[in-house]
Design an enzyme around this catalytic site. Structure first.
Site, short mmCIF file in Angstrom:
data_model
loop_
_atom_site.label_atom_id
_atom_site.label_comp_id
_atom_site.label_asym_id
_atom_site.label_seq_id
_atom_site.Cartn_x
_atom_site.Cartn_y
_atom_site.Cartn_z
N GLU A 1 6.01 0.39 -5.91
CA GLU A 1 5.65 0.01 -4.55
C GLU A 1 5.63 -1.47 -4.44
O GLU A 1 4.55 -2.08 -3.78
CB GLU A 1 4.40 0.74 -4.22
CG GLU A 1 4.25 2.08 -4.19
CD GLU A 1 3.25 2.93 -3.20
OE1 GLU A 1 2.61 1.98 -2.69
OE2 GLU A 1 3.31 3.96 -2.99
N GLU B 1 5.48 10.08 -6.09
CA GLU B 1 4.10 10.30 -5.36
C GLU B 1 3.74 10.86 -4.19
O GLU B 1 4.76 10.60 -3.29
CB GLU B 1 3.45 8.84 -5.55
CG GLU B 1 2.94 8.10 -6.68
CD GLU B 1 2.32 6.81 -6.37
OE1 GLU B 1 1.47 6.77 -5.39
OE2 GLU B 1 2.55 6.14 -7.13
C1 BGP Z 1 -0.23 4.33 -3.84
C2 BGP Z 1 -0.18 3.79 -5.21
C3 BGP Z 1 -0.93 4.54 -6.18
C4 BGP Z 1 -2.20 5.07 -5.57
C5 BGP Z 1 -1.91 5.64 -4.10
C6 BGP Z 1 -3.00 6.26 -3.64
O1 BGP Z 1 0.18 3.34 -3.01
O2 BGP Z 1 1.02 3.70 -5.86
O3 BGP Z 1 -1.41 3.58 -7.19
O4 BGP Z 1 -3.23 4.22 -5.64
O5 BGP Z 1 -1.15 4.86 -3.50
O6 BGP Z 1 -3.63 5.26 -2.67
P1 BGP Z 1 -5.34 5.16 -2.75
O7 BGP Z 1 -5.41 5.35 -4.36
O8 BGP Z 1 -5.81 3.90 -2.33
O9 BGP Z 1 -5.76 6.46 -2.06
#
Ligand code: BGP
Length: 461
Positions: free
Chosen positions: A161, A362
């Site tokens: 990201e 993801e």
């Molecule tokens: C994405 C990241 C992950 C994870 C996910 C969920 O942007 O790659 O590391 O954090 O978001 O976000 P959050 O944990 O803020 O709910």
């Protein structure tokens, strides 16, 4: 009729080192920006996380019990090179040796992210991504990974990201850039580093595959007003295509570049940079998808004094775009819009532009999850979210998209980037809260059994 999932489709799940491992200063690990950044007083720090560093055998066994074909995880730069550019830490190498061997024992394909938001604090102190020396340190670090794990790891992702790091202007890089120009100078250095690492991978590991892992979501215009449609076109370029045009073609997307020019934010380049950007190109595209986004035109005359804040959050740039509510999409309890169709739209947008194999690294639903008296977690909402998105994955495959894997976030509960331990994503519940470590035991949620059946039926059930 729906095309079936390929027989070798890589069903799996995803995590990141700083959010799952804990043992923040054990095993020779050096501090990263995640260990030195200021944590909100109401959320847990990352010192213990899910304590995967000590529980990894048990955790891998649970992934195998679900039938995982792959596991997407990240290697912590500061376990391998504690100060970012100095000595190699053999204890760190040993931990990932053990993890990779444990995965292979269960015939789970490692899908490794080399950098997931956890820049070594020592490099941050020397200017982080504003400093071109960080490029060299990153290339050296990845070379060590290729040398030590390249015999067993076939799939590599470069930077998790990068686009979200840039759009949040340092919120996760650590080195909070203060101007758009500085932000995109940092971005340029990261793009150079990525290209160098992809070239290094191709030189050292001819049979391995490497690619970027941005968060890609197709952005919708708020109305069919041409100004809103142009706003969406620009934000799609700045948020998405800048990163994929670079990884696939080694060049800046013209709409994104024009946006940077208009904002006096084009990066300063050195002789040879353009060749470097073309020297290492992607074999596949990994992308993270949580929801679509919506923008409208942001009239200059409405410029408010929060412009800096807007820009820093990537939320809006006067004269161009600002993010707005979609208005018709349901939301999670943490306010994220839910748009399963957007996943198919996004997959088709990517594949029709770049025609490279894709993997979703993801996709998931963050929820508070309740542990019942009899030790159950009825996360029906997560099953519904994932079922709806898997349906869209299959529609994309039916559309001809070459999708070779799906890794929901997160394989097991870990610390949310923004919301501590209360925002859970896992198929496996980890028994701790933000401030009470309890016993860190692992429990199977309803979604654990459901996903096991999805995998066993190769997506039919
Ligand atoms: C994405 C990241 C992950 C994870 C996910 C969920 O942007 O790659 O590391 O954090 O978001 O976000 P959050 O944990 O803020 O709910």
């Amino acid at each position: 009729t729906l095309r079936p999932f390929p027989n070798d489709f890589l069903w799996g799940g995803s995590t990141s080192a700083y959010q799952i491992e804990g043992a923040w200063n054990e095993g020779g690990k050096g501090p990263s920006v995640q260990d030195t950044k200021t944590i909100p007083s109401d959320t847990s720090d990352f010192k213990v996380a899910a304590d995967h560093y000590h529980h990894y055998k048990e955790d891998v066994a649970m992934l195998a019990e679900m039938g995982f074909k792959t596991y997407r995880f990240s290697i912590a730069w500061t376990r391998i090179v504690p100060d970012g550019d100095g000595e190699v830490n053999e204890e760190g190498i040993q931990f990932y040796d053990n993890l990779i061997n444990e995965l292979l024992k269960h015939r789970i394909e490692p899908l490794v992210t080399v950098y997931h938001f956890d820049l070594p604090a020592a490099l941050e102190e020397k200017g982080g991504w504003s400093n071109r020396a960080t490029i060299e340190a990153f290339v050296r670090y990845c070379g060590i990974l290729f040398d030590r794990f390249g015999d067993r790891v076939k799939f590599w992702q470069t930077i998790n990201e990068q686009n979200m790091m840039i759009l949040s202007a340092g919120a996760v890089i650590g080195g909070g850039a203060t101007t758009m120009k500085e932000t995109y100078q940092q971005n340029h250095h990261m793009l150079l580093a990525q290209a160098r690492v992809m070239k290094e991978c191709h030189d050292k590991l001819p049979d391995a595959k490497i690619g970027p892992a941005p968060n890609i979501s197709t952005i919708y215009p708020k109305t069919n007003d041409p100004l809103d449609i142009q706003a969406a076109q620009t934000f799609n370029a700045v948020r998405n295509w800048l990163y994929l045009d670079m990884a696939v073609y080694g060049r800046y997307n013209n709409v994104a570049w024009a946006f940077l020019e208009a904002n006096n934010a084009t990066p300063d380049m050195e002789p040879g940079d353009e060749e470097t950007l073309k020297s290492g190109l992607a074999d596949f595209i990994a992308f993270n998808y949580y929801s679509s986004g919506t923008v409208e035109y942001y009239p200059l005359e409405e410029e408010t004094d929060s412009v800096e804040a807007d820009q820093q959050k990537g939320q809006g740039v006067p004269g161009f775009f600002r993010q707005v509510e979609h208005g018709a999409l349901d939301k999670t309890e943490f306010g994220w819009e839910i748009d399963p169709e957007g996943l198919r739209i996004t997959a088709n947008d990517i594949y029709s532009r770049y025609a490279l194999p894709l993997v979703i690294t993801e996709n998931g639903l963050g929820g508070r999850d309740t542990l019942t008296e009899d030790g159950k977690i009825h996360d029906t909402y997560r099953i519904n979210y994932l079922r709806d998105h898997i349906k869209q994955v299959q529609l994309a495959i039916t559309d001809g998209v070459e999708l070779f894997g799906y890794c929901p976030w997160s394989a097991i509960d870990l610390i949310s980037t923004h919301e501590g331990f209360r925002k859970r994503y896992g198929f496996v519940y980890v028994n701790r809260s933000d401030f009470d470590l309890k016993d860190l035991s692992r429990l199977r949620k309803d979604s654990f059994y459901w996903y096991k059946d999805v995998i066993a039926s190769n997506g039919e059930n």
